[in-house]
Design a protein around this motif. Structure first.
Motif: not given
Length: 376
Positions: A114-135
């Motif tokens: 729909d949006s061509w943006l990162l999907g919701e499943d790319s969101r970091p889970k609790r405790g994950e040391n992760r960021g996101r770069i949506p385009v």
């Protein structure tokens, strides 16, 4: 495939950069010569950051220029403490290079159709040391409320979206937005970038990172690089801003024509294309066969097209080791999205040829395989 449009001598380019003429840049270059400062956060760079701060609704201390958008993305990632970054598998390679350039791990993710943006499943889970770069795809317009403002670490790759001037006043402190000033972008300066940070502290860290790790002394505080924008690049960027009211009118005219032609032929386009100013016209075809047919028809009639992101980066030799599964939406979009000509040099005659080429692309065939004649 024979041409349907006559002579193929005058090829229509898919993109044609248009920087300010030297005469409009000269006053800034004369100011530069008068100051005798050519780099290292000079007065033209400072003026550029101040002007863009006003246009984007932030404080000047939050805006930092740099030599190019790849380094801007890398520096924005380096300013945060996340060890891994999720990136769409379908994007320009700079997005994936950025975390690797500063020693972070890369994780590919699929995008929403729909949006061509990162999907919701790319969101970091609790405790994950992760960021996101949506385009933000192909210069689409966006606003901050398109995202969850509670998300901890986001670096938004809005490389081609600067002409839409989103209001970033409420940018969360741990976020950053990167715009490209490459020659192929709206308001380009040749090569350069703007990064808008949610906090002046993060912006200061980025400035130090872009200047060998120096911050108030000649002793580097941390491992860094040289990513500063030169005063010459700032001169071109300022001249482009001076001309924006005129160039905006031209871009809107070009986009209105592309929108009308797309609607005439039922050609789907990239998300928010109708509400955006960007240097891209992305046609979305029903399947790869239709995309290839369009490529052949356009090529036969001396009209350039381009698959700007020809395959998911997870398929490429450079990044295949970072693939963690299938990315079906990225695979699909790489097969059906095709860049058509979009630039200020396009003439009414050019658009007529593009219109006719699309008509030929969508022309149905009879049962015996012959094309039906187009009815005006």
């Amino acid at each position: 495939m024979p041409s349907i449009l006559g002579s193929a001598n005058d090829r229509i380019a898919v993109m044609s950069p248009a920087l300010p003429m030297a005469s409009s840049v000269l006053p800034y270059l004369e100011l530069m010569d008068g100051e005798g400062i050519y780099s290292n956060f000079g007065p033209l760079v400072t003026q550029l950051e101040q002007r863009y701060a006003s246009l984007l609704g932030v404080m000047p201390q939050q805006v930092v220029t740099s030599a190019n958008a790849t380094l801007a993305l890398a520096g924005a990632v380096a300013a945060q403490d996340k060890s891994e970054w999720s990136v769409p598998a379908w994007t320009f390679p700079a997005t994936a290079h950025a975390p690797l350039l500063v020693g972070r791990r890369l994780a590919f993710a699929d995008v929403s159709l729909d949006s061509w943006l990162l999907g919701e499943d790319s969101r970091p889970k609790r405790g994950e040391n992760r960021g996101r770069i949506p385009v933000i795809p192909f210069g689409a317009s966006f606003q901050l409320d398109d995202f969850d403002l509670e998300e901890e670490s986001l670096v938004i790759d809005a490389a081609a979206s600067l002409g839409n001037f989103p209001n970033l006043e409420s940018l969360p402190q741990s976020w950053a937005v990167v715009f490209s000033l490459h020659a192929t972008k709206i308001l380009g300066c040749g090569e350069g970038a703007l990064t808008i940070f949610g906090s002046s502290q993060a912006a200061d860290e980025f400035r130090a990172w872009s200047n060998f790790g120096f911050a108030g002394s000649r002793v580097p505080r941390f491992v860094a690089t040289n990513a500063k924008m030169s005063e010459i690049a700032a001169a071109y960027a300022l001249a482009a801003l001076d001309q924006w009211k005129t160039s905006e009118v031209s871009w809107r005219r070009i986009h209105a024509t592309a929108s009308a032609i797309s609607e005439k032929h039922g050609l789907a386009r990239s998300p928010r294309a109708d509400s955006s100013l960007s240097p891209y016209w992305i046609g979305v075809f029903k399947d790869e066969s239709a995309t290839k047919k369009a490529e052949l028809v356009f090529a036969a009639n001396a009209i350039d097209t381009r698959r700007w992101w020809p395959e998911p980066l997870s398929h490429s030799p450079a990044f295949s080791n970072y693939a963690r599964g299938a990315y079906p939406n990225c695979d699909l979009l790489s097969r059906v999205a095709l860049g058509l000509p979009m630039h200020l040099a396009l003439t009414p005659e050019n658009f007529n040829k593009i219109d006719e080429a699309l008509a030929a692309t969508f022309l149905p065939r009879t049962a015996d395989g012959h094309r039906l004649k187009h009815q005006a």
